[in-house]
Structures are given as C-alpha cells and as structure tokens.
Design a protein around this motif. Structure first.
Motif, mmCIF file in Angstrom:
data_model
loop_
_atom_site.group_PDB
_atom_site.id
_atom_site.type_symbol
_atom_site.label_atom_id
_atom_site.label_comp_id
_atom_site.label_asym_id
_atom_site.label_seq_id
_atom_site.Cartn_x
_atom_site.Cartn_y
_atom_site.Cartn_z
ATOM 1 N N GLU A 170 -21.729 21.566 -38.140
ATOM 2 C CA GLU A 170 -21.831 22.587 -39.096
ATOM 3 C C GLU A 170 -22.033 23.917 -38.697
ATOM 4 O O GLU A 170 -21.555 25.030 -38.995
ATOM 5 C CB GLU A 170 -23.123 22.332 -40.016
ATOM 6 N N ARG A 171 -23.036 23.879 -37.466
ATOM 7 C CA ARG A 171 -23.238 25.449 -36.746
ATOM 8 C C ARG A 171 -21.901 25.673 -36.056
ATOM 9 O O ARG A 171 -21.562 26.978 -36.099
ATOM 10 C CB ARG A 171 -24.346 24.894 -35.711
ATOM 11 N N SER A 172 -21.314 24.825 -35.358
ATOM 12 C CA SER A 172 -19.983 25.347 -34.561
ATOM 13 C C SER A 172 -18.550 25.654 -35.664
ATOM 14 O O SER A 172 -18.109 26.897 -35.422
ATOM 15 C CB SER A 172 -19.335 24.107 -33.750
ATOM 16 N N LEU A 173 -18.698 25.032 -36.667
ATOM 17 C CA LEU A 173 -17.660 25.437 -37.854
ATOM 18 C C LEU A 173 -17.744 26.302 -38.795
ATOM 19 O O LEU A 173 -16.910 27.108 -39.146
ATOM 20 C CB LEU A 173 -16.982 24.227 -38.312
ATOM 21 N N GLY A 174 -19.185 26.512 -39.234
ATOM 22 C CA GLY A 174 -19.689 27.327 -39.981
ATOM 23 C C GLY A 174 -19.186 26.861 -41.450
ATOM 24 O O GLY A 174 -19.170 27.662 -42.279
ATOM 25 N N LEU A 175 -19.042 25.643 -41.403
ATOM 26 C CA LEU A 175 -18.843 24.905 -42.838
ATOM 27 C C LEU A 175 -19.838 23.695 -42.828
ATOM 28 O O LEU A 175 -20.174 23.195 -41.841
ATOM 29 C CB LEU A 175 -17.300 24.365 -42.633
ATOM 30 N N PRO A 176 -20.011 23.366 -44.052
ATOM 31 C CA PRO A 176 -20.907 22.133 -44.487
ATOM 32 C C PRO A 176 -20.134 20.830 -44.387
ATOM 33 O O PRO A 176 -18.871 20.748 -44.359
ATOM 34 C CB PRO A 176 -21.165 22.420 -46.018
ATOM 35 N N VAL A 177 -20.772 19.872 -43.811
ATOM 36 C CA VAL A 177 -20.254 18.442 -43.726
ATOM 37 C C VAL A 177 -20.380 17.818 -45.176
ATOM 38 O O VAL A 177 -21.267 17.757 -45.732
ATOM 39 C CB VAL A 177 -21.201 17.675 -42.862
ATOM 40 N N LEU A 178 -19.323 17.530 -45.821
ATOM 41 C CA LEU A 178 -19.103 16.991 -47.070
ATOM 42 C C LEU A 178 -19.578 15.552 -47.220
ATOM 43 O O LEU A 178 -19.883 15.113 -47.992
ATOM 44 C CB LEU A 178 -17.800 17.259 -47.701
ATOM 45 N N GLY A 179 -19.228 14.867 -46.026
ATOM 46 C CA GLY A 179 -19.753 13.280 -46.180
ATOM 47 C C GLY A 179 -19.366 12.767 -44.742
ATOM 48 O O GLY A 179 -19.024 13.362 -43.817
ATOM 49 N N VAL A 180 -20.120 11.395 -44.741
ATOM 50 C CA VAL A 180 -20.180 10.797 -43.312
ATOM 51 C C VAL A 180 -19.579 9.561 -43.932
ATOM 52 O O VAL A 180 -20.280 8.761 -44.672
ATOM 53 C CB VAL A 180 -21.489 10.657 -42.770
ATOM 54 N N ILE A 181 -18.540 8.952 -43.235
ATOM 55 C CA ILE A 181 -17.826 7.713 -43.637
ATOM 56 C C ILE A 181 -18.079 6.944 -42.423
ATOM 57 O O ILE A 181 -18.001 7.012 -41.556
ATOM 58 C CB ILE A 181 -16.397 7.934 -43.774
ATOM 59 N N PRO A 182 -18.496 5.417 -42.979
ATOM 60 C CA PRO A 182 -18.675 4.499 -41.967
ATOM 61 C C PRO A 182 -17.525 4.407 -41.106
ATOM 62 O O PRO A 182 -16.348 4.252 -41.478
ATOM 63 C CB PRO A 182 -19.063 3.208 -42.529
ATOM 64 N N GLN A 183 -17.659 3.977 -39.712
ATOM 65 C CA GLN A 183 -16.324 3.817 -38.841
ATOM 66 C C GLN A 183 -15.521 2.706 -39.239
ATOM 67 O O GLN A 183 -14.402 2.603 -39.044
ATOM 68 C CB GLN A 183 -16.769 3.917 -37.333
ATOM 69 N N ASP A 184 -16.093 1.585 -39.825
ATOM 70 C CA ASP A 184 -15.392 0.403 -39.975
ATOM 71 C C ASP A 184 -15.058 0.242 -41.557
ATOM 72 O O ASP A 184 -14.901 -0.949 -42.236
ATOM 73 C CB ASP A 184 -16.130 -0.936 -39.407
ATOM 74 N N ALA A 185 -15.087 1.305 -42.355
ATOM 75 C CA ALA A 185 -14.707 1.328 -43.611
ATOM 76 C C ALA A 185 -13.394 0.547 -44.025
ATOM 77 O O ALA A 185 -12.541 0.692 -43.135
ATOM 78 C CB ALA A 185 -14.772 2.318 -44.335
ATOM 79 N N GLY A 186 -13.485 -0.288 -44.889
ATOM 80 C CA GLY A 186 -12.164 -1.097 -45.325
ATOM 81 C C GLY A 186 -11.492 -0.312 -46.437
ATOM 82 O O GLY A 186 -12.051 0.799 -46.892
ATOM 83 N N VAL A 187 -10.554 -1.037 -46.957
ATOM 84 C CA VAL A 187 -9.728 -0.373 -48.136
ATOM 85 C C VAL A 187 -10.409 -0.662 -49.513
ATOM 86 O O VAL A 187 -10.348 -1.886 -49.889
ATOM 87 C CB VAL A 187 -8.529 -0.979 -48.071
ATOM 88 N N LEU A 188 -10.920 0.295 -50.158
ATOM 89 C CA LEU A 188 -11.367 0.204 -51.409
ATOM 90 C C LEU A 188 -10.494 -0.321 -52.460
ATOM 91 O O LEU A 188 -11.262 -1.058 -53.363
ATOM 92 C CB LEU A 188 -12.056 1.597 -51.857
ATOM 93 N N LEU A 189 -9.467 -0.228 -52.361
ATOM 94 C CA LEU A 189 -8.383 -0.654 -53.419
ATOM 95 C C LEU A 189 -8.451 -2.162 -53.459
ATOM 96 O O LEU A 189 -8.135 -2.718 -54.423
ATOM 97 C CB LEU A 189 -6.983 0.046 -53.393
ATOM 98 N N LEU A 190 -8.642 -2.643 -52.160
ATOM 99 C CA LEU A 190 -8.619 -4.205 -51.859
ATOM 100 C C LEU A 190 -10.136 -4.712 -52.256
ATOM 101 O O LEU A 190 -10.156 -5.807 -52.572
ATOM 102 C CB LEU A 190 -7.989 -4.695 -50.838
#
Length: 167
Positions: free
Chosen positions: A34-54
């Motif tokens: 956030e400090r480097s980009l000057g933008l807020p972080v909108l979300g944090v997604i788990p690295q091993d997330a699967g396909v929600l459609l399934l």
C-alpha cells in the motif's frame, strides 16, 4: 587481537544488516504494498484457492473472493465503473483463476456477469469453467460472428463466458 576481531566483526555485521535493510525495496507485507503503490489492497486470496464454479458457494475459498467482491463494489461505485480487467505482468500469477472466481461470486450476488478470455496465446478460461467451445473472441473480431454465437452460459445462470476462440 581475537577480542578486537570479534567486536569489529559484530559491528561490521550489524552495519551491513542495516545498510541492506535500508536499501531493500522488496515488498514483504500488505502495508509495504500500500505504501509503495499508494493504493489500497482490496483483498488477499489464498495461494492454493480452487475453482469456485466447481467447489460451490460455500467453499472455504469463497469468503476471500466475497471480501474482494465487496471491496471492488465499493470502488466501482466510487469511480462509477461498470467494467474492469484482471491483469498482471507475468504468466502464472493467477489472473485466470482470479477472474473466474471473482466473476463467480459476482454472479452469485445476482450480477449478470460476462467473462471474456482475451489471452490469445494461452487461453484457459473455458477449460477452468469446463466449457467446450470452438468459437470465441477471435471469431467475433475476425469473422464478425454474432455475440449469441460466441457467448456461452456456464453452470451458474448469471455467469457467461466468451472464450478466446480458435483464430
């Protein structure tokens, strides 16, 4: 001599550590981003997330995407936007999975959602959505096919997909 060498070694090591830390520009935390980009972080997604459609709407990964959807909705209203893109600098960073899962939670919230796979070199969106399609965006652009020929409904009635196509 041994004692003086040990003291100088410790002092030199501490000074070197401070110098490396001072000149280190890598991003190690959300606050750094956030400090480097000057933008807020909108979300944090788990690295091993699967396909929600399934997986379904009640999967453990869905909550991270619902939080991201809520933050995107807030920013969308603030900027009066109706379209947004998911992109990154490098291959393999999770653009396709993020797009598919974010579109899935938008569709679950009642939004009519269209995903367009514009990755002509490595189209994967239709494979993730388990959709067999021979036509798509490239056919729409090159051959002038109609939208009804290149847009497909997924298993979610509010979620549509335009694959990349074959051209």
């Amino acid at each position: 001599n041994l004692l003086a060498g040990a003291v100088l070694g410790i002092i030199g090591g501490v000074i070197t550590a401070f110098v490396f830390n001072y000149f280190d520009t890598s991003i190690k935390s959300l606050e750094d981003a956030e400090r480097s980009l000057g933008l807020p972080v909108l979300g944090v997604i788990p690295q091993d997330a699967g396909v929600l459609l399934l997986q379904g709407a009640d999967s453990p990964d869905a909550e991270a995407y619902r939080i991201l959807r809520a933050n995107v909705e807030l920013k969308r209203e603030m900027y009066k936007a109706s379209t947004f893109a998911v992109t990154s600098a490098n291959a393999g960073e999770g653009k396709t999975l993020t797009l598919l899962n974010l579109a899935c939670v938008f569709a679950q919230a009642g939004y009519s959602t269209l995903m367009i796979d514009a990755d002509m070199r490595r189209p994967r969106l239709s494979r993730y959505a388990e959709l067999k399609a021979d036509v798509g965006l490239s056919d729409y652009l090159a051959e002038g096919r109609s939208l009804s020929e290149v847009v497909f409904r997924t298993s979610n009635p509010s979620l549509y997909l335009m694959p990349a196509g074959n051209k």
